[in-house]
Design a protein around this motif. Structure first.
Motif, PDB file in Angstrom:
ATOM      1  N   ALA A  17      -0.819  61.412  59.148  1.00  0.00           N
ATOM      2  CA  ALA A  17      -0.608  61.054  60.554  1.00  0.00           C
ATOM      3  C   ALA A  17      -1.345  59.762  60.865  1.00  0.00           C
ATOM      4  CB  ALA A  17      -1.108  62.176  61.460  1.00  0.00           C
ATOM      5  N   ARG A  18      -0.971  59.186  61.996  1.00  0.00           N
ATOM      6  CA  ARG A  18      -1.617  57.974  62.490  1.00  0.00           C
ATOM      7  C   ARG A  18      -1.953  58.179  63.965  1.00  0.00           C
ATOM      8  NH1 ARG A  18       1.761  53.402  62.340  1.00  0.00           N
ATOM      9  NH2 ARG A  18       3.601  54.693  62.406  1.00  0.00           N
ATOM     10  N   HIS A  67       0.963  58.525  66.201  1.00  0.00           N
ATOM     11  CA  HIS A  67       1.619  59.837  66.099  1.00  0.00           C
ATOM     12  C   HIS A  67       0.955  60.789  67.088  1.00  0.00           C
ATOM     13  CE1 HIS A  67       2.920  59.232  61.589  1.00  0.00           C
ATOM     14  NE2 HIS A  67       3.497  58.380  62.424  1.00  0.00           N
ATOM     15  N   TYR A  68      -0.379  60.803  67.048  1.00  0.00           N
ATOM     16  CA  TYR A  68      -1.126  61.699  67.938  1.00  0.00           C
ATOM     17  C   TYR A  68      -0.847  61.368  69.403  1.00  0.00           C
ATOM     18  CZ  TYR A  68      -4.837  64.337  70.113  1.00  0.00           C
ATOM     19  OH  TYR A  68      -5.523  65.205  70.910  1.00  0.00           O
ATOM     20  N   VAL A 113       7.432  54.794  64.914  1.00  0.00           N
ATOM     21  CA  VAL A 113       6.668  56.037  65.112  1.00  0.00           C
ATOM     22  C   VAL A 113       7.632  57.204  65.289  1.00  0.00           C
ATOM     23  CG1 VAL A 113       5.076  57.240  66.674  1.00  0.00           C
ATOM     24  CG2 VAL A 113       4.642  54.854  66.036  1.00  0.00           C
ATOM     25  N   GLU A 164       9.263  58.190  62.010  1.00  0.00           N
ATOM     26  CA  GLU A 164       8.352  58.949  61.154  1.00  0.00           C
ATOM     27  C   GLU A 164       8.195  60.383  61.660  1.00  0.00           C
ATOM     28  OE1 GLU A 164       5.746  54.980  60.002  1.00  0.00           O
ATOM     29  OE2 GLU A 164       4.881  56.458  61.370  1.00  0.00           O
ATOM     30  N   LEU A 165       7.968  60.535  62.961  1.00  0.00           N
ATOM     31  CA  LEU A 165       7.774  61.878  63.523  1.00  0.00           C
ATOM     32  C   LEU A 165       9.043  62.722  63.408  1.00  0.00           C
ATOM     33  CD1 LEU A 165       5.605  61.073  66.666  1.00  0.00           C
ATOM     34  CD2 LEU A 165       4.873  62.224  64.569  1.00  0.00           C
ATOM     35  N   GLN A 204       9.477  63.962  59.882  1.00  0.00           N
ATOM     36  CA  GLN A 204       8.536  65.046  59.589  1.00  0.00           C
ATOM     37  C   GLN A 204       8.870  66.322  60.365  1.00  0.00           C
ATOM     38  OE1 GLN A 204       4.929  63.017  60.732  1.00  0.00           O
ATOM     39  NE2 GLN A 204       4.618  62.138  58.713  1.00  0.00           N
ATOM     40  N   HIS A 224       8.641  66.678  63.678  1.00  0.00           N
ATOM     41  CA  HIS A 224       7.722  66.868  64.800  1.00  0.00           C
ATOM     42  C   HIS A 224       8.329  66.533  66.162  1.00  0.00           C
ATOM     43  CE1 HIS A 224       4.791  67.750  61.841  1.00  0.00           C
ATOM     44  NE2 HIS A 224       4.657  66.508  61.418  1.00  0.00           N
ATOM     45  N   GLY A 258       6.116  70.267  65.715  1.00  0.00           N
ATOM     46  CA  GLY A 258       5.293  69.187  66.260  1.00  0.00           C
ATOM     47  C   GLY A 258       4.113  69.717  67.041  1.00  0.00           C
TER      48      GLY A 258
END
Length: 157
Positions: free
Chosen positions: A51-52, A55-56, A87, A90-91, A94, A96, A117
């Motif tokens: 994660a980055r 992302h958070y 972003v 990527e999420l 995954q 999320h 997520g």
């Protein structure tokens, strides 16, 4: 024959005691050094979970405020729209977030956090809480609260 240019080393974080008095007396310098340290600790911890920080930020915003457009998410998180696309990609890859066409305007997407997520966000919350504890270790609970309050006030100005 051409030489390969040397890659500059990342400078080590100076110890406060090693800073010249002029620098130690500058709140802006101390904030910058503290910010760099915090960014490094947080980024390393998040990377261990694939994660980055963006992302958070995106997941936290979606969890708190609910589904929104990518433009709305950009405004809420401070992530540039051009960066937010990567972003979101990527999420979404995954599992999320989910992007679906906005029924009110088919030209834009609505982004929603998925149950996977939310689980990932809870893991990241724990990781970031541990990172905050590490960063704030020299401060008492009252000092931590005061620092957060002062930083919020500075940012609000």
């Amino acid at each position: 024959m051409s030489e390969t240019p040397e890659v500059p080393e990342t400078p080590e974080m100076p110890e406060v005691a090693d800073l010249p008095d002029r620098l130690r007396g500058l709140p802006s310098r101390l904030l910058a050094l503290t910010s760099a340290r915090a960014d490094r600790v947080v980024s390393e911890r998040l990377a261990a979970e694939d994660a980055r920080k963006w992302h958070y930020a995106a997941l936290a915003s979606l969890a708190e405020y609910g589904p929104t457009s990518q433009a709305g998410l950009s405004r809420r998180t401070g992530i540039y729209r051009s960066d937010l696309v990567a972003v979101m990609n990527e999420l979404e890859a995954q599992g999320h977030v989910a992007r679906t066409p906005d029924p009110a305007d088919r030209r834009r997407n609505v982004v929603t956090i998925t149950s996977q997520g939310r689980q990932h966000l809870r893991r990241l919350d724990k990781i970031l809480a541990d990172a905050q504890d590490e960063l704030m270790a020299p401060l008492s609970v009252a000092e931590r609260s005061l620092l957060v309050s002062l930083l919020e006030r500075m940012l609000a100005r």
